[in-house]
Design an enzyme around this catalytic site. Structure first.
Site, PDB file in Angstrom:
ATOM      1  N   ASP A 181       0.898  -1.144   0.000  1.00 19.30           N
ATOM      2  CA  ASP A 181       0.000   0.000   0.000  1.00 19.30           C
ATOM      3  C   ASP A 181       0.936   1.193   0.000  1.00 19.30           C
ATOM      4  O   ASP A 181       1.562   1.494   1.024  1.00 19.30           O
ATOM      5  CB  ASP A 181      -0.878  -0.004   1.261  1.00 19.30           C
ATOM      6  CG  ASP A 181      -1.900   1.115   1.204  1.00 19.30           C
ATOM      7  OD1 ASP A 181      -1.520   2.250   0.882  1.00 19.30           O
ATOM      8  OD2 ASP A 181      -3.083   0.849   1.455  1.00 19.30           O
ATOM      9  N   HIS A 182       1.091   1.834  -1.158  1.00 15.60           N
ATOM     10  CA  HIS A 182       2.198   2.792  -1.247  1.00 15.60           C
ATOM     11  C   HIS A 182       2.033   3.979  -0.303  1.00 15.60           C
ATOM     12  O   HIS A 182       2.986   4.666   0.005  1.00 15.60           O
ATOM     13  CB  HIS A 182       2.449   3.216  -2.706  1.00 15.60           C
ATOM     14  CG  HIS A 182       1.508   4.238  -3.234  1.00 15.60           C
ATOM     15  ND1 HIS A 182       0.259   3.929  -3.711  1.00 15.60           N
ATOM     16  CD2 HIS A 182       1.628   5.578  -3.371  1.00 15.60           C
ATOM     17  CE1 HIS A 182      -0.337   5.027  -4.124  1.00 15.60           C
ATOM     18  NE2 HIS A 182       0.466   6.042  -3.930  1.00 15.60           N
ATOM     19  N   HIS A 244      -5.648   2.872   0.993  1.00 16.21           N
ATOM     20  CA  HIS A 244      -4.786   3.965   1.452  1.00 16.21           C
ATOM     21  C   HIS A 244      -5.385   4.748   2.625  1.00 16.21           C
ATOM     22  O   HIS A 244      -4.732   4.982   3.633  1.00 16.21           O
ATOM     23  CB  HIS A 244      -4.534   4.967   0.325  1.00 16.21           C
ATOM     24  CG  HIS A 244      -4.017   4.340  -0.942  1.00 16.21           C
ATOM     25  ND1 HIS A 244      -3.143   3.300  -0.948  1.00 16.21           N
ATOM     26  CD2 HIS A 244      -4.249   4.634  -2.249  1.00 16.21           C
ATOM     27  CE1 HIS A 244      -2.848   2.973  -2.204  1.00 16.21           C
ATOM     28  NE2 HIS A 244      -3.522   3.760  -3.008  1.00 16.21           N
TER      29      HIS A 244
HETATM   30  C1  BG6 Z   1      -3.409   4.741  -6.517  1.00 15.11           C
HETATM   31  C2  BG6 Z   1      -4.776   4.869  -7.116  1.00 15.11           C
HETATM   32  O1  BG6 Z   1      -3.349   3.645  -5.638  1.00 15.11           O
HETATM   33  O2  BG6 Z   1      -3.110   5.934  -5.800  1.00 15.11           O
HETATM   34  C3  BG6 Z   1      -4.843   6.069  -8.038  1.00 15.11           C
HETATM   35  O3  BG6 Z   1      -5.066   3.697  -7.855  1.00 15.11           O
HETATM   36  C4  BG6 Z   1      -4.412   7.313  -7.308  1.00 15.11           C
HETATM   37  O4  BG6 Z   1      -6.146   6.238  -8.566  1.00 15.11           O
HETATM   38  C5  BG6 Z   1      -3.081   7.098  -6.610  1.00 15.11           C
HETATM   39  O5  BG6 Z   1      -4.302   8.365  -8.268  1.00 15.11           O
HETATM   40  C6  BG6 Z   1      -2.750   8.267  -5.711  1.00 15.11           C
HETATM   41  O6  BG6 Z   1      -1.456   8.115  -5.219  1.00 15.11           O
HETATM   42  P1  BG6 Z   1      -0.577   9.383  -4.848  1.00 15.11           P
HETATM   43  O7  BG6 Z   1       0.657   8.809  -4.254  1.00 15.11           O
HETATM   44  O8  BG6 Z   1      -0.342  10.134  -6.132  1.00 15.11           O
HETATM   45  O9  BG6 Z   1      -1.393  10.183  -3.884  1.00 15.11           O
END
Ligand code: BG6
Length: 508
Positions: A181-182, A244
């Site tokens: 989960d980044h 997230h």
């Molecule tokens: C991803 C989603 O996991 O996270 C995307 O699938 C979203 O839809 C993205 O744009 C947002 O990540 P960050 O790091 O740019 O906030």
């Protein structure tokens, strides 16, 4: 202290895809530049596309050079340890040739059989690939570690997530599985743990006695891009909230863990997910959930089309591109404190924040003098961009009387001028190489998050049309969302685009 990495191979399935070029390779190169990775760590790209080692390197060189234009020489050197294997991931033969290649690379480069498999593929392959690897003995850790990183989406509901978990756990131990989960890899998210548990002054206030409401949101300016196939089937709640934003909520609301290790931290966030009040009726959902879809509008001076006009989206689509949900956590600490969680595409600004709104003073002394509404302290943790933390408080304006003014104290990551913030993928790949799964989602947590979200998704599936509000691109989202907060006397924070300069910051 950072552990020295064991020699081994990072195997990326889906190597010809977008994520590999945009995020994974740049993250791995950056680890190499910082000497976290050495020539003892080989990268093997795997996919169905026909590339030779050389043509794959060429493709990676192009993307890396765009990202790191000053590091051409280092990129060339790095790419010498990047290889490519074309396989058909649906056939046994494909995996046999991969196995042979891994053995050869280990022999030539004198590596142990340490393999980190990164599944950057369509989710249907999360079943296929691990079982094929296991059939070839590539889940057995006697000759070196065997770990798998799995991208989201992990299932599409609780049932499918449970099925996938039990499928994987037939061949692998939980400690071998890294559900990425980044958001958990973002520096600011990890700093939340430090902020809460390394400072004695906040924890006594971190509860229902002192906190009025919590807001956790990720607003995006971007629209769908080229992801209609995935997004239109999933929508904002599955795409962002189930993973997230609930993970963020878990860290904001958890009890202090017994230890700062993976087991203890993940136990505490799980308890939060288990305590979140479930939506039991249609009325619950209608009262606490707002969903919206973007229409044509102007984002930063540029006209953008409606969601329904995006390529690959049906004109009749009721998929939500915006969702705001009011959660309650049924435990002692958070009794009756609303947690407002929101995400949306094509909003007016890209910003992710956690906002803690404290209760006003019990006796509004200065408010009476000034006839203004009760002042509430606010703590803002800016996840991105302009990462930092800001606490607002009231100060007296110089001069006669007691005219108060809202001011703030802040910490900004940009003040750590000498340090570049590692990207989330850098941090998480390094953690997986070190076998640390603290910042990865555990099986029970993923299932619990689906359990929270499932009733909403099922309800929307049938009643999406009647629930859906529309908002112009470039706006704050549907007005219904503001109304939901207003019901309890709350309002969304309205963040300024620049976090550090607070002059324009308007707290609503
Ligand atoms: C991803 C989603 O996991 O996270 C995307 O699938 C979203 O839809 C993205 O744009 C947002 O990540 P960050 O790091 O740019 O906030």
């Amino acid at each position: 202290m950072q552990k020295k990495l064991a020699k081994g191979i990072i195997v990326i399935f889906g190597a010809s895809g977008d994520l590999t070029a945009r995020k994974l390779m740049p993250a791995i190169f950056s680890l190499y530049q910082q000497k976290d990775l050495s020539k003892n760590n080989i990268i093997l790209g795997v996919s169905r596309t026909a590339f030779s080692d050389e043509s794959f390197r060429q493709k990676m060189q192009e993307t890396l050079s765009e990202e790191y234009p000053k590091d051409k020489k280092a990129i060339e050197k790095f790419l010498k340890q990047v290889f490519y294997q074309e396989i058909d991931v649906y056939t046994d033969d494909g995996y046999r040739s991969l196995h042979k290649r891994l053995q050869l690379l280990c022999k030539v480069h004198e590596l142990q059989h340490n393999f980190l498999f990164y599944l950057s593929t369509p989710p249907s392959l999360y079943y296929e690939i691990p079982v094929h690897l296991a059939n070839l003995g590539l889940s057995d850790e006697s000759g070196g570690y065997k770990r798998i990183i799995i991208e989201k989406p992990f299932g599409t509901d609780e049932e499918s997530a449970c099925a996938l978990n039990s499928h994987l756990l037939r061949n692998y131990r939980e400690s071998q599985l890294f559900r990425i989960d980044h958001y958990l890899g973002k520096e600011t998210v990890q700093n939340l743990l430090v902020f809460r548990f390394a400072n004695a002054i906040f924890e006594p206030l971190w509860n229902a006695a002192h906190i009025d409401n919590v807001q956790i949101y990720t607003n995006e300016e971007i629209g769908l891009g080229s992801r209609a196939g995935y997004y239109d089937q999933n929508g904002a709640i599955r795409d962002m909230i189930q993973n997230h934003l609930l993970q963020l909520l878990g860290i904001v609301a958890m009890e202090p863990p017994a230890k700062m290790d993976a087991y203890s931290i993940r136990n505490e966030t799980l308890k939060v997910f288990q305590s979140i009040r479930r939506f039991k009726s249609a009325e619950d959902i209608r009262q606490n959930v707002v969903v919206g879809q973007y229409q044509e509008g102007c984002v930063k001076g540029v006209i953008k089309g409606a969601y329904k006009d995006e390529q690959g989206v049906a004109k009749s689509s009721t998929t939500e591109t915006y969702a705001a949900i009011r959660f309650f956590i049924d435990n002692w600490r958070w009794h009756d404190v609303p947690f407002y969680v929101r995400t949306g595409k094509r909003l007016n600004q890209r910003v992710s924040e956690v906002v803690i709104n404290f209760k006003p003073t019990p006796h509004p002394f200065f408010s009476q003098v000034q006839k203004i509404s009760k002042f509430k302290n606010q703590l803002v943790i800016r996840i991105q961009p302009d990462e930092g933390i800001k606490l607002s408080f009231a100060a007296k304006e110089p001069g006669s009387g007691f005219k108060t003014h809202e001011v703030d104290m802040g910490f900004y990551y940009s003040d750590f001028a000498q340090k570049e913030m590692p990207t989330a993928y850098e941090r998480l790949i390094l953690d997986a190489l070190q076998g640390d799964n603290t910042l990865f989602a555990r099986n029970d947590a993923v299932e619990a998050c689906w359990n929270i979200i499932d009733p909403i998704i099922h309800y929307l599936h049938k009643n999406g049309k009647t629930m859906l509000s529309f908002y112009p691109s470039g706006s704050f989202g549907p007005l219904e969302s503001d109304k939901m907060l207003a019901e309890l006397g709350h309002a969304w924070r309205n963040p300024s685009s620049v976090f550090k300069q607070n002059k324009k910051d308007k707290n609503t």
